[in-house]
Motif scaffolding. Structure first.
Motif, mmCIF file in Angstrom:
data_model
loop_
_atom_site.group_PDB
_atom_site.id
_atom_site.type_symbol
_atom_site.label_atom_id
_atom_site.label_comp_id
_atom_site.label_asym_id
_atom_site.label_seq_id
_atom_site.Cartn_x
_atom_site.Cartn_y
_atom_site.Cartn_z
ATOM 1 N N TYR A 753 0.818 -1.202 0.000
ATOM 2 C CA TYR A 753 0.000 0.000 0.000
ATOM 3 C C TYR A 753 0.858 1.260 0.000
ATOM 4 O O TYR A 753 0.514 2.261 -0.644
ATOM 5 C CB TYR A 753 -0.942 0.000 1.207
ATOM 6 C CG TYR A 753 -2.098 -0.961 1.067
ATOM 7 C CD1 TYR A 753 -2.825 -1.034 -0.120
ATOM 8 C CD2 TYR A 753 -2.464 -1.803 2.110
ATOM 9 C CE1 TYR A 753 -3.875 -1.910 -0.261
ATOM 10 C CE2 TYR A 753 -3.522 -2.684 1.982
ATOM 11 C CZ TYR A 753 -4.226 -2.740 0.787
ATOM 12 O OH TYR A 753 -5.272 -3.605 0.645
ATOM 13 N N ASP A 754 1.971 1.214 0.713
ATOM 14 C CA ASP A 754 2.880 2.366 0.703
ATOM 15 C C ASP A 754 3.399 2.618 -0.712
ATOM 16 O O ASP A 754 3.477 3.768 -1.171
ATOM 17 C CB ASP A 754 4.066 2.122 1.649
ATOM 18 C CG ASP A 754 3.667 2.237 3.110
ATOM 19 O OD1 ASP A 754 2.588 2.807 3.379
ATOM 20 O OD2 ASP A 754 4.417 1.747 3.970
ATOM 21 N N ALA A 755 3.766 1.553 -1.408
ATOM 22 C CA ALA A 755 4.287 1.706 -2.773
ATOM 23 C C ALA A 755 3.224 2.267 -3.702
ATOM 24 O O ALA A 755 3.496 3.114 -4.559
ATOM 25 C CB ALA A 755 4.788 0.363 -3.299
ATOM 26 N N LEU A 756 1.981 1.816 -3.520
ATOM 27 C CA LEU A 756 0.906 2.253 -4.410
ATOM 28 C C LEU A 756 0.419 3.659 -4.087
ATOM 29 O O LEU A 756 -0.236 4.290 -4.913
ATOM 30 C CB LEU A 756 -0.265 1.268 -4.324
ATOM 31 C CG LEU A 756 0.047 -0.169 -4.745
ATOM 32 C CD1 LEU A 756 -1.190 -1.047 -4.604
ATOM 33 C CD2 LEU A 756 0.584 -0.233 -6.160
ATOM 34 N N ARG A 757 0.747 4.163 -2.899
ATOM 35 C CA ARG A 757 0.352 5.517 -2.527
ATOM 36 C C ARG A 757 1.413 6.546 -2.864
ATOM 37 O O ARG A 757 1.157 7.742 -2.816
ATOM 38 C CB ARG A 757 0.078 5.598 -1.009
ATOM 39 C CG ARG A 757 -1.240 4.995 -0.575
ATOM 40 C CD ARG A 757 -1.580 5.489 0.817
ATOM 41 N NE ARG A 757 -0.548 5.109 1.776
ATOM 42 C CZ ARG A 757 -0.680 4.133 2.677
ATOM 43 N NH1 ARG A 757 -1.802 3.462 2.743
ATOM 44 N NH2 ARG A 757 0.285 3.855 3.518
ATOM 45 N N GLU A 758 2.628 6.106 -3.201
ATOM 46 C CA GLU A 758 3.722 7.046 -3.444
ATOM 47 C C GLU A 758 3.400 7.982 -4.601
ATOM 48 O O GLU A 758 2.809 7.594 -5.596
ATOM 49 C CB GLU A 758 5.019 6.292 -3.749
ATOM 50 C CG GLU A 758 5.644 5.634 -2.536
ATOM 51 C CD GLU A 758 6.953 4.939 -2.891
ATOM 52 O OE1 GLU A 758 7.429 5.126 -4.035
ATOM 53 O OE2 GLU A 758 7.489 4.217 -2.047
ATOM 54 N N ARG A 759 3.813 9.225 -4.463
ATOM 55 C CA ARG A 759 3.699 10.209 -5.543
ATOM 56 C C ARG A 759 5.023 10.942 -5.647
ATOM 57 O O ARG A 759 5.777 11.028 -4.678
ATOM 58 C CB ARG A 759 2.580 11.220 -5.245
ATOM 59 C CG ARG A 759 1.173 10.627 -5.338
ATOM 60 C CD ARG A 759 0.827 10.284 -6.783
ATOM 61 N NE ARG A 759 -0.552 9.821 -6.900
ATOM 62 C CZ ARG A 759 -0.889 8.542 -6.863
ATOM 63 N NH1 ARG A 759 0.018 7.625 -6.682
ATOM 64 N NH2 ARG A 759 -2.151 8.191 -6.995
ATOM 65 N N LYS A 760 5.267 11.499 -6.799
ATOM 66 C CA LYS A 760 6.535 12.217 -6.946
ATOM 67 C C LYS A 760 6.501 13.534 -6.189
ATOM 68 O O LYS A 760 5.451 14.110 -5.942
ATOM 69 C CB LYS A 760 6.827 12.485 -8.431
ATOM 70 C CG LYS A 760 5.904 13.488 -9.103
ATOM 71 C CD LYS A 760 6.398 13.764 -10.492
ATOM 72 C CE LYS A 760 5.499 14.814 -11.161
ATOM 73 N NZ LYS A 760 5.954 15.180 -12.494
#
Length: 760
Positions: A753-760
């Motif tokens: 979930y952390d990976a899928l929530r990441e934004r630049k």
């Protein structure tokens, strides 16, 4: 057409005997020529003859001597053709004899006329009676007889077709080439001996084929027999370098492209009733190109490639494309040579690695702005995909990638960045290339309106197949194999592909120009729909690497920098966990891909449980933790794709497709093969796993990611219970593994979930 009896009864030795006589004739003609030169012709050079008459005599005598010389060349050529014919016929006759002998060994008889029948004489009376009263047995015999008859007929047909080629050569060898006629030399006749006589049958077949092809191009009279002869020539000489290079050299690249366009227009337009005729010729022409372009060092290869570079960018008439319903400016658009070339090549195979790589490089140079090319060079005002003339390669580079994917070694070497990272083909295809080739320009009255170019529905289809081929070492869609690591080049392509696809709808770069994950992989976009399936199949074969990375055992470095992991045929990808999870989520936009990846990874983890020595409690603890963490991450991806909502929309056939991955097992495309014990472990908890994924989706929807997932915990308990039952583990051992896996589940899901929530 020759008969079996004629093939078997003809004395082929007469051909070599006749060849010897022709050679003798050439020798005798040489003697006559010498005597003529020393006696008759010599008179014109002496002092005793002067005036106009001596000049006339000199020309006439020289022409006569020329004919003596030409006669020798022709005689030697005939001798060579006869020996060539003997070699061909002798080999083909042996194949007929072998077919006959094999039929007899299989219980058949073969008459002197070549008729195959079942040999009842070899049966006992009881066996004959049984066959007579058994309808199934009679059918089996009849089918076997037909099979052997067809096999024998095919071998006889091959002799007959070779005989046709010999006939063409022998008829052509005696035709005066008039090589030095009309003041260019000493040839004073139009119908004398042939000074340009050739000793190879294939040369004359190629010239005859060229004549037919030229008439097709010009719209001249071409009979059904001509078409059949051209088809026979291609088929009979498919592996002959001399025939195919002679034919293509005579045609030239430009006329070769005109020919394939003419055949296409006939097949799909004005002569659909004979479509098979033209598609067969397309296959023959593609095979001709494949055979001719095998040696990159040959003069022919270099010259023809240079011609293709020029003709590839020229515009050609192709009515089937010019008259297509269009988005923009109306009818009459022309196609580029490279589009016609790749459309042709899709009908063949066996192209050399050098040819495919050189051609891909030339096409890229034509379109790559950084190389001085035009990114819009392939733009046409229509979508060519599926039933809408999807056979037309409007995107020649993508079409070529699809062709190349049939040769995994060639595809891998083309896409492999290399240990030094200097090969940028993959970077260009994924990040830099303009894939929009549907021109949306349109007119309202006299005003031109230019919109943004769009993409075909089959956009990147070739790229997807090429990626699967390059990263797995097998052709796209091949059945799964046993789990294992990959050769370094394959792993390097997959590693780079994961990094390149790990970006969202923006440019995916930080302020230093480096790629950066944004939570959503670009693979979720509809433009990449044709990449997702092949890439998912490829990723399933990297399950050992994926499990290691998700569980935190991957180094997150480039292949080639870590000697322990860049290990020859046992190399592995080294992407970061976040990048890999985003790409897994991207390909899972299609639910069937998600099921494939889940099934592959669960099988791999079950295989590890059932085949490794886990008698050490610490080893079992580590393995159980790994399984729990990976399950958490994979389930989180399932929750993010709203699996239950999508499942509800699937048709019954779709349900069978998705859930069939589990029940059908390893034979289905893309899923690696495991042992029976590991498969039973997976079988024992399938329904529980589905409940766990559905529960994960519900938690995500309610933003209760930190909450426990009872269904997933039950799934893990059942998974290890199945393992314990299969391997006869104690309840204490099973319980310890269950608790360790359940504890690790949460960290796995949270990392996803952390990976899928990441934004630049």
């Amino acid at each position: 057409m020759l008969t079996y009896h004629e093939v078997m009864s003809t004395d082929l030795g007469l051909l070599t005997t006749a060849a010897g006589k022709w050679d003798e004739m050439a020798g005798e003609l040489k003697k006559v020529e010498t005597r003529y030169g020393d006696s008759v012709q010599k008179i014109t050079t002496g002092p005793d003859w002067s005036g106009v008459s001596v000049g006339v005599a000199h020309s006439n005598f020289a022409a006569t001597r020329y004919e003596y010389s030409a006669a020798q060349i022709q005689a030697k050529a005939v001798a060579s053709l006869l020996r060539d014919a003997h070699t061909q016929f002798a080999d083909l006759k042996k194949r007929v004899e072998s077919a006959r002998d094999d039929a007899i060994k299989a219980g058949m008889t073969v008459s002197e006329q070549g008729t195959v029948a079942f040999d009842y004489a070899k049966l006992t009376p009881a066996e004959r009676s049984a066959y007579h009263h058994d309808p199934d047995g009679q059918t089996t015999i009849r089918d076997a007889v037909n099979k052997w008859q067809q096999h024998l007929n095919d071998q006889v047909k091959a002799v007959s077709e070779a005989d046709q080629g010999v006939k063409i050569a022998l008829e052509a060898v005696g035709v005066d080439s008039n090589k030095d006629a009309f003041g260019k030399g000493n040839d004073g006749t139009l119908n004398g001996f042939n000074a340009d006589a050739q000793g190879d049958i294939e040369v004359y077949e190629a010239r005859n084929a060229e004549d037919i092809a030229t008439r097709i191009n010009s719209g001249g009279k071409v009979s059904a027999a001509d078409y059949a002869e051209l088809d026979r020539s291609f088929r009979d000489n498919a592996k002959s370098t001399e025939f195919n290079q002679t034919f293509l050299n005579g045609m030239g690249a430009q006329n070769t492209l005109k020919l394939t366009n003419k055949l296409t227009d006939h097949a799909y337009g004005d002569d659909k009733g004979n479509q098979q005729r033209y598609t067969n010729l397309q296959k023959g022409l593609a095979s001709s190109l494949s055979t001719a372009m095998q040696d990159p060092k040959s003069k022919f290869y270099q010259d023809f490639r240079a011609q293709l570079k020029q003709a590839g960018l020229q515009q050609f008439d192709l009515k089937q494309i010019a008259d297509s319903p269009q988005i923009g400016t109306g009818h009459g658009q022309k196609v580029r040579g490279y589009q016609s070339l790749i459309t042709l090549m899709q009908n063949g195979d066996g192209y050399s690695t050098s040819f495919m790589h050189d051609l891909a490089d030339d096409i890229r140079s034509a379109e790559d702005k950084k190389r001085g090319g035009n990114p819009d060079v392939w733009d046409l005002t229509s979508d060519f995909s599926g039933k809408n003339k999807g056979w037309f390669a409007n995107d020649p580079l993508d079409g070529l990638l699809g062709i190349m994917s049939k040769d995994p070694a060639a595809t891998t070497s083309y896409l492999d960045p290399g240990p030094d990272g200097k090969n940028d083909n993959l970077q260009y295809l994924v990040k830099d290339r303009d894939w929009n080739h549907v021109d949306t320009t349109y007119w309202v009255g006299n005003i031109e309106h230019t919109g943004s170019d769009a993409f075909d529905k089959d956009v990147r289809a070739g790229l997807g197949l090429a990626l699967e081929s390059a990263t797995t070492g097998h052709a796209p869609g091949a059945p799964g194999t046993e789990f294992g690591r990959h050769p370094e080049a394959e792993a390097r392509v997959m590693h780079e592909a994961v990094n390149l696809f790990d970006y969202g709808d923006g440019n995916g770069k930080d302020d230093k120009g480096q790629l950066k994950g944004q939570g959503d992989s670009v693979l979720k976009s509809e433009e990449y729909a044709n990449v997702r399936g092949p890439l998912a199949r490829a990723l399933s074969s990297y399950s050992p690497d994926i499990v290691d990375i998700i569980a935190g055992d991957g180094p997150g470095d480039l292949v080639g920098k870590d000697d322990a992991l860049a290990n020859g045929d046992h190399s592995q990808i080294q992407n970061s966990r976040s990048s890999l999870l985003r790409v897994l989520r991207g390909v899972s936009e299609d639910p069937e891909n998600y099921f494939l990846l889940h099934e592959s990874e669960r099988r791999y983890m079950a295989e590890q449980l059932t085949t490794q020595d886990l008698s050490d409690p610490e080893a079992l603890k580590n393995r159980a933790a790994k399984i729990g963490e990976v399950n958490g991450a994979i389930n989180a991806i399932g929750g993010d794709i709203h699996l239950s909502e999508r499942d509800a929309k699937l048709s019954e056939a779709g349900d069978m497709r998705v859930y069939g991955y589990h029940f059908i097992g390893g034979a289905i495309t893309g899923i690696p093969v495991v042992g029976d014990m590991a498969q039973r472990v997976v079988d024992g908890c399938w329904n529980e796993w589905l409940k766990g994924v559905s529960a994960e989706e519900g938690l995500l929807a309610r933003e209760r990611i930190s909450s426990g997932n009872d269904a997933a915990q039950t799934d893990l308990s059942r998974f290890f219970k199945s393992w314990g039952d299969e391997t006869h583990q104690s309840g204490t051992t099973v319980g310890a593994a269950q608790r360790e896996a359940q504890q690790s589940y949460t960290s796995g899901r949270e990392s996803a979930y952390d990976a899928l929530r990441e934004r630049k």
